[in-house]
Design an enzyme around this catalytic site. Structure first.
Site, PDB file in Angstrom:
ATOM      1  CB  SER A 156      43.655  14.847  69.948  1.00  0.00           C
ATOM      2  OG  SER A 156      43.905  16.042  70.541  1.00  0.00           O
ATOM      3  CE1 TYR A 169      48.291  15.062  67.107  1.00  0.00           C
ATOM      4  CE2 TYR A 169      46.829  16.385  68.138  1.00  0.00           C
ATOM      5  CZ  TYR A 169      47.693  15.120  67.925  1.00  0.00           C
ATOM      6  OH  TYR A 169      47.522  14.429  69.227  1.00  0.00           O
TER       7      TYR A 169
END
Ligand code: NDP
Length: 251
Positions: A156, A169
């Site tokens: 990401s 995350y």
């Protein structure tokens, strides 16, 4: 960082390849499973919601793709024994693995670190990094049995540059990038196994809506639209690319 969004894959790119896709029931994983099957792969659909996996299975069969397999697994509760049992089953059924797309992921909460719930933090780390790591360890012999195997870890943008409030995350995606580099370096000498990371970029899925509730999803690319880089990484043309960071969309 390389992006292959203009790549046009031959129809039989993945013929005879056996590819495991985690989180195959929804979002990007669903699109990847359908796309890989359309290009000839036998896809092993792994996920936690069997009904979703069954739908993808039916879609692949209806489209005339190679018969897929369903592997129900929840990274939250899975144990080392589960991963080794899984390796045994896949060895019995297929004898090798030509690819793993590590795609399953959990967002957790977008919240200041001082308010981050420790149980949720552990849960995110379990699903996004610890589970996939131990599953990969158990499946290494099957990957090594392939003449040309590709492991792709989903990253990401917050796994490459930290951002406030993205908590577990972001940390899990940094760990993903780190583990990708460690494993890639360890398997470099084999010449038959490559390990890379891929950042999908902003994509129209349920996770994205949760992360950016104010955003108009119609402004984003669909999972189907970002598949060229996924295909390139799973196919033979990416051979020799190892330990690299890819982007599925141009910046
Ligand atoms: P979705 O939430 O749409 O899909 C996530 C998938 O992971 C689902 O199939 C889900 O299963 C599965 N999953 C979640 N938890 C578990 C678990 N405990 N065990 C097994 N499977 C699980 O997300 P996206 O498709 O958007 O994301 C896919 C990947 O791409 C993720 O790794 C994400 O971090 C990454 N990513 C996505 C971006 C985006 O804009 N969409 C941007 C950058 C990265 P179920 O359907 O049963 O819940």
């Amino acid at each position: 960082m390389t992006c292959k969004i203009d790549y046009v894959a031959p129809a039989d790119l993945l013929a005879e390849r056996i590819i495991l896709v985690t989180g195959a029931g929804d979002g990007i994983g669903r699109a990847a499973a359908l796309t890989f099957a359309r290009h000839g792969a036998t896809v092993i659909l792994l996920g936690r919601t069997i009904a979703k996996l069954e739908k993808v299975y039916d879609e692949i069969e209806a489209a005339g793709g190679p018969q897929p397999a369903i592997f129900p697994l929840n990274f939250e509760g899975a144990t080392h024994k589960d991963y080794h049992d899984m390796a045994e089953t896949l060895d019995r059924e297929f004898g090798r693995l030509d690819g793993i797309l590590h795609n399953a992921g959990l967002l957790g909460r977008i919240t200041p670190f001082e308010q981050y719930n420790p149980e949720l933090w552990d849960q995110v780390m379990q699903v996004n990094i610890n589970g996939p790591i131990w599953m990969t360890q158990a499946l290494l012999p099957l990957l090594q049995a392939s003449p040309d195997a590709s492991v792709v870890f989903t990253s990401s943008s917050v796994g490459r540059k930290g951002r406030a409030f993205w908590g577990a995350y972001a940390v899990s995606k940094f760990a993903t990038e780190g583990f990708m580099e460690v494993l890639a370096d360890e398997v470099e000498h084999l010449g038959t196994l490559r390990v890379n990371s891929l950042n999908p970029g902003a994509t129209r899925t349920a996770m994205r809506v949760t992360a950016y509730p104010g955003e108009d999803p119609n402004t984003l690319r669909t999972p189907e639209a970002i598949m060229p880089t996924y295909l390139w990484l799973m196919g033979p043309e990416s051979r020799g690319h190892n330990g690299q960071r890819f982007d599925a969309q141009p910046k």
